[in-house]
Write a protein that holds these residues in place. Structure first.
Motif, PDB file in Angstrom:
ATOM      1  N   LYS A 213       0.968  -1.280   0.055  1.00 51.37           N
ATOM      2  CA  LYS A 213       0.131   0.137   0.014  1.00 51.37           C
ATOM      3  C   LYS A 213       0.867   1.321  -0.049  1.00 51.37           C
ATOM      4  O   LYS A 213       0.360   2.483   0.121  1.00 51.37           O
ATOM      5  CB  LYS A 213      -1.021   0.020   1.275  1.00 51.37           C
ATOM      6  CG  LYS A 213      -1.995  -0.973   1.087  1.00 51.37           C
ATOM      7  CD  LYS A 213      -3.071  -0.840   2.447  1.00 51.37           C
ATOM      8  CE  LYS A 213      -2.476  -1.624   3.529  1.00 51.37           C
ATOM      9  NZ  LYS A 213      -3.432  -1.672   4.784  1.00 51.37           N
ATOM     10  N   ARG A 217       3.531   1.413  -4.357  1.00 47.76           N
ATOM     11  CA  ARG A 217       2.605   2.323  -5.030  1.00 47.76           C
ATOM     12  C   ARG A 217       3.120   3.723  -5.476  1.00 47.76           C
ATOM     13  O   ARG A 217       2.625   4.589  -5.630  1.00 47.76           O
ATOM     14  CB  ARG A 217       1.287   2.336  -4.302  1.00 47.76           C
ATOM     15  CG  ARG A 217       0.646   1.198  -3.717  1.00 47.76           C
ATOM     16  CD  ARG A 217      -0.780   1.086  -3.771  1.00 47.76           C
ATOM     17  NE  ARG A 217      -1.050   1.281  -4.956  1.00 47.76           N
ATOM     18  CZ  ARG A 217      -1.035   0.232  -6.067  1.00 47.76           C
ATOM     19  NH1 ARG A 217      -0.305  -0.967  -5.572  1.00 47.76           N
ATOM     20  NH2 ARG A 217      -1.321   0.278  -7.302  1.00 47.76           N
ATOM     21  N   THR A 288     -11.092  -5.045 -13.121  1.00 45.74           N
ATOM     22  CA  THR A 288     -10.466  -6.002 -12.353  1.00 45.74           C
ATOM     23  C   THR A 288      -9.331  -5.120 -11.669  1.00 45.74           C
ATOM     24  O   THR A 288      -9.117  -4.125 -12.259  1.00 45.74           O
ATOM     25  CB  THR A 288      -9.657  -7.060 -12.978  1.00 45.74           C
ATOM     26  OG1 THR A 288      -8.759  -6.581 -13.993  1.00 45.74           O
ATOM     27  CG2 THR A 288     -10.750  -7.850 -13.937  1.00 45.74           C
ATOM     28  N   PRO A 289      -8.905  -5.550 -10.431  1.00 47.28           N
ATOM     29  CA  PRO A 289      -7.740  -4.843  -9.786  1.00 47.28           C
ATOM     30  C   PRO A 289      -6.594  -4.846 -10.903  1.00 47.28           C
ATOM     31  O   PRO A 289      -5.753  -3.715 -10.862  1.00 47.28           O
ATOM     32  CB  PRO A 289      -7.214  -5.615  -8.643  1.00 47.28           C
ATOM     33  CG  PRO A 289      -8.672  -6.727  -8.448  1.00 47.28           C
ATOM     34  CD  PRO A 289      -9.171  -6.620  -9.802  1.00 47.28           C
ATOM     35  N   ARG A 290      -6.360  -5.848 -11.706  1.00 49.28           N
ATOM     36  CA  ARG A 290      -4.984  -5.775 -12.446  1.00 49.28           C
ATOM     37  C   ARG A 290      -5.068  -4.674 -13.602  1.00 49.28           C
ATOM     38  O   ARG A 290      -4.069  -3.927 -14.007  1.00 49.28           O
ATOM     39  CB  ARG A 290      -5.020  -7.141 -13.242  1.00 49.28           C
ATOM     40  CG  ARG A 290      -3.910  -7.471 -14.147  1.00 49.28           C
ATOM     41  CD  ARG A 290      -4.019  -8.617 -14.894  1.00 49.28           C
ATOM     42  NE  ARG A 290      -3.745  -9.850 -14.043  1.00 49.28           N
ATOM     43  CZ  ARG A 290      -2.438 -10.453 -14.643  1.00 49.28           C
ATOM     44  NH1 ARG A 290      -1.694  -9.777 -15.479  1.00 49.28           N
ATOM     45  NH2 ARG A 290      -1.946 -11.425 -13.761  1.00 49.28           N
ATOM     46  N   ALA A 292      -6.965  -1.983 -13.052  1.00 47.63           N
ATOM     47  CA  ALA A 292      -6.733  -0.575 -12.358  1.00 47.63           C
ATOM     48  C   ALA A 292      -5.251  -0.501 -12.001  1.00 47.63           C
ATOM     49  O   ALA A 292      -4.725   0.661 -12.882  1.00 47.63           O
ATOM     50  CB  ALA A 292      -7.329  -0.598 -11.217  1.00 47.63           C
ATOM     51  N   GLU A 293      -4.907  -1.337 -11.961  1.00 45.80           N
ATOM     52  CA  GLU A 293      -2.850  -1.127 -11.698  1.00 45.80           C
ATOM     53  C   GLU A 293      -2.246  -0.781 -13.188  1.00 45.80           C
ATOM     54  O   GLU A 293      -1.529  -0.022 -13.258  1.00 45.80           O
ATOM     55  CB  GLU A 293      -2.354  -2.646 -11.314  1.00 45.80           C
ATOM     56  CG  GLU A 293      -0.969  -2.676 -10.866  1.00 45.80           C
ATOM     57  CD  GLU A 293      -0.905  -2.002  -9.496  1.00 45.80           C
ATOM     58  OE1 GLU A 293      -1.662  -1.674  -8.966  1.00 45.80           O
ATOM     59  OE2 GLU A 293       0.352  -1.680  -9.289  1.00 45.80           O
ATOM     60  N   ALA A 379     -13.200  -2.354  -9.371  1.00 45.93           N
ATOM     61  CA  ALA A 379     -11.961  -2.284  -8.740  1.00 45.93           C
ATOM     62  C   ALA A 379     -11.492  -1.134  -8.910  1.00 45.93           C
ATOM     63  O   ALA A 379     -11.594  -0.112  -9.733  1.00 45.93           O
ATOM     64  CB  ALA A 379     -11.092  -3.322  -9.406  1.00 45.93           C
ATOM     65  N   GLU A 380     -10.453  -0.666  -7.715  1.00 54.71           N
ATOM     66  CA  GLU A 380      -9.523   0.687  -7.775  1.00 54.71           C
ATOM     67  C   GLU A 380      -8.149   0.449  -7.385  1.00 54.71           C
ATOM     68  O   GLU A 380      -7.822  -0.464  -6.530  1.00 54.71           O
ATOM     69  CB  GLU A 380     -10.553   1.681  -7.210  1.00 54.71           C
ATOM     70  CG  GLU A 380     -10.655   1.419  -5.724  1.00 54.71           C
ATOM     71  CD  GLU A 380     -11.702   2.578  -4.993  1.00 54.71           C
ATOM     72  OE1 GLU A 380     -12.818   2.454  -5.126  1.00 54.71           O
ATOM     73  OE2 GLU A 380     -11.020   3.454  -4.541  1.00 54.71           O
ATOM     74  N   THR A 381      -7.519   1.439  -7.800  1.00 58.67           N
ATOM     75  CA  THR A 381      -6.148   1.568  -7.162  1.00 58.67           C
ATOM     76  C   THR A 381      -5.624   3.105  -6.942  1.00 58.67           C
ATOM     77  O   THR A 381      -6.025   3.945  -7.630  1.00 58.67           O
ATOM     78  CB  THR A 381      -4.998   0.696  -7.863  1.00 58.67           C
ATOM     79  OG1 THR A 381      -4.040   0.455  -7.199  1.00 58.67           O
ATOM     80  CG2 THR A 381      -4.659   1.489  -9.341  1.00 58.67           C
TER      81      THR A 381
END
Lengths: 401, 401
Positions: A213, A217, A288-290, A292-293, A379-381
């Motif tokens: 986190k 990041r 998906t988280p992927r 977002a990343e 999903a988010e980041t």
């Protein structure tokens, strides 16, 4: 309730530290030692670069076996791509430090930062070690924080306290950055210590969560170092019952760890040489988280997005380009983009009107928040990054090996 | 035997072209037309960016259906992120051009390059079209090459001839670059024409092969445009028997196509604004082609590698870092690195000695070849790229929307 306190890593009971000049760098402190009494359990996270520095290899090995007594860190020389000789230099330093501290060599961890491919000036470090041992003190956190720097403008340290069931716990850390900003001075290091009594694999779990986190990041230039590491020592001096499960005591510790690592990560970005802006990029509504990343990293590492920030130019066409080139599910007609609270693009269409002057105003700020909504899912980041300045290029090209 | 000849794209029988100023840009030509008489079969390759410009969408649609009569290209405005209105502008231009040429609207292909997110100044283009039609000539290749430029310093055109069984064939092309160097002026375009008589799907196959070896192997900053396209027209005027299989006639054509696309691709890199070096990065000895590709791109797009070239600094530690961070199978102890014919690293160990002065000399050259041998297998690849200069950042930050 987390409270920031002064004192850095040595705010933690049982932790002494010191930092001195041994002559690896032309000027300034370049050798640091952090010691825990009693020996501490330790957890670590390491660079995923396949080219690994020799001290990193040694630390990977040592951290498995023993309680940790100390971390020896030098700046100015990465001891990387130095082959078997570099590794034996690292071993010799661990052994010598262990001898001074009457510990097992495997109780010593090592880290280096600086130029890649140059032979470590072993004798200078060996000669300086006795003075460093003498310099150890419960007020030495700042000196250690200074000694691990290369081109950082300021030292980075933070400590917190928290109470749990009437007891006070401590966690402190020092870090150096930032994102390969100076040629070959290319390492993110962070050393943390706590008196919280916690089981080893749970400490590793907590550290991984915190680093994912925070340090994982941030990005300055997308280049990853051969020497990166984050180490956390936990010496248990608070004498709470050893925490082995994700109970409430654990959660309070995780919160403290998150707080310190995030603050240190932000300090690393803010201190990047040549950096004029601190940028937060938040991607929401991804499938998906992927995804977002991928979108967040494509934006954060795009030279054209980074130079637009440097130029204070709200050039959202570049943002669309960077979103569209990401390896992610994206529907151009659903993308919305906002900076701070101003919508620039809504569902793929420019929000026209009086925004331009307002947008320029936002881009002139030192800290800018970008929110990209892909409107495709939940999903988010978030990623923190910087602009790309002429000064960055100047520093990284004028420095000669 | 391929011979380079003058005349650019209009060296090809049946091809006329023209380029004029219609006022989209503040100065200079900004509207080009390439016409084939007779209509030509056409093949195309398009940006993989998920954000696609409206003219690109229209061309994707039109190229499927009809023989192609003409390609209309404007510079100064990308007609991208302009929504349904932008698409209808593209349609209107195709229809109007078709009317002037007495063709089906789907026989017209469109391309745009310039600022993203700004409304296309449709009336200016419509008003200028009759003059553009009048300006068409068999000597107009250069004017068209000039009219598709944005921030390129020089126009890019090339033509070749080759003989096969007593017959002479022609292939010519124009291109603009380069790698998102000027903000939002962000498109690589290439238009090719030939009188070779070839079956459509084989032309598409040949073009894909040529582009994979040329335009897909150059990178300036890793950013991919919303408007990129490569189109090849083949009007069959050489009246050879239509080539439908990969016979010898096909191979001669492929060779000519490879020659022209590679030369134009190199011109694009060499003309990048702010660029001071042309860098060839060759990765050999990879376990798989994908590994070779990942390592080459990691090097070519690393800011620290690019700034080392700009600084003329043979800083091979950065090369090791960039190789190690690639998503590829890599054994640090097997990596060898050479620049031109000088070995810097052999099996992971620095080649010490008198190389440093020689290495500095090589890094001062305008063209530098890097060979990385991973010593793991037989796959290899090559990529052409540039350095990263303060001028690049200045140009990309000082240009304001």
């Amino acid at each position: 309730m987390i409270r920031e306190v002064t004192g850095g890593i040595t705010v933690v009971p049982g932790i002494k530290a010191g930092g001195i000049q041994c002559g690896i760098k032309e000027a300034g402190k370049d050798l640091a030692l952090i010691v825990s009494d009693p020996p501490a359990i330790s957890a670590g996270l390491f660079s995923r670069n396949k080219v690994q520095a020799e001290p990193l290899k040694l630390t990977l090995d040592h951290i498995k076996y023993e309680l940790t007594r100390a971390i020896l860190v030098n700046s100015g020389n990465a001891n990387c791509c130095t082959g078997p000789e570099g590794y034996s230099h690292a071993q010799e330093l661990a052994s010598l430090t262990a001898k001074y501290l009457q510990a097992d060599p495997r109780a010593i961890l090592l880290a280096s930062t600086g130029i890649i491919g140059k032979k470590l000036p072993l004798e200078k470090i060996k000669t300086a070690l006795p003075s460093l041992i003498k310099a150890l003190s419960p007020e030495g956190g700042r000196a250690a924080a200074e000694a691990i720097l290369t081109t950082d403008k300021t030292s980075k340290e933070l400590a917190v306290e928290w109470n749990y069931r009437g007891q006070t716990f401590h966690l402190g850390g020092i870090a150096k950055g930032a994102g390969m900003i100076q040629p070959d001075m290319a390492t993110m290091l962070c050393f943390l210590a706590t008196d919280f009594n916690i089981e080893r694999s749970l400490l590793q779990y907590a550290l991984k969560k915190a680093v994912d986190k925070s340090f994982n990041r941030i990005t300055i230039d997308g280049d990853t170092s051969t020497n990166d590491m984050v180490i956390c020592l936990a010496n248990g001096l608070a004498r709470n019952e050893r925490v082995c499960t994700k109970n409430q005591a654990y959660r309070a510790f995780q919160e403290a760890l998150d707080h310190v690592t995030l603050a240190l990560a932000h300090l690393i970005v803010q201190d990047g040489e040549g950096i004029t802006k601190f940028i937060e990029i938040r991607v929401v509504g991804a499938a998906t988280p992927r995804d977002a990343e991928a979108v967040a990293r494509s934006l954060a590492n795009s030279l054209l997005v980074k130079t637009a920030f440097f130029g204070e130019d709200p050039n959202w066409g570049r943002f669309m380009m960077a979103i569209g080139k990401a390896e992610a599910r994206v529907n151009p007609n659903k993308i919305s983009i906002a900076v701070d609270d101003l919508n620039l693009v809504q569902q793929g269409i420019a929000v026209l009107g009086a925004w331009e002057e307002k947008a320029r105003e936002i881009f002139r700020k030192k800290e800018i928040r970008v929110v990209v909504d892909l409107n495709l899912g939940r999903a988010e980041t978030v990623i923190w990054t910087s602009d790309l300045s002429t000064e960055y290029v100047r520093l990284n090209s004028q420095y000669l090996t």
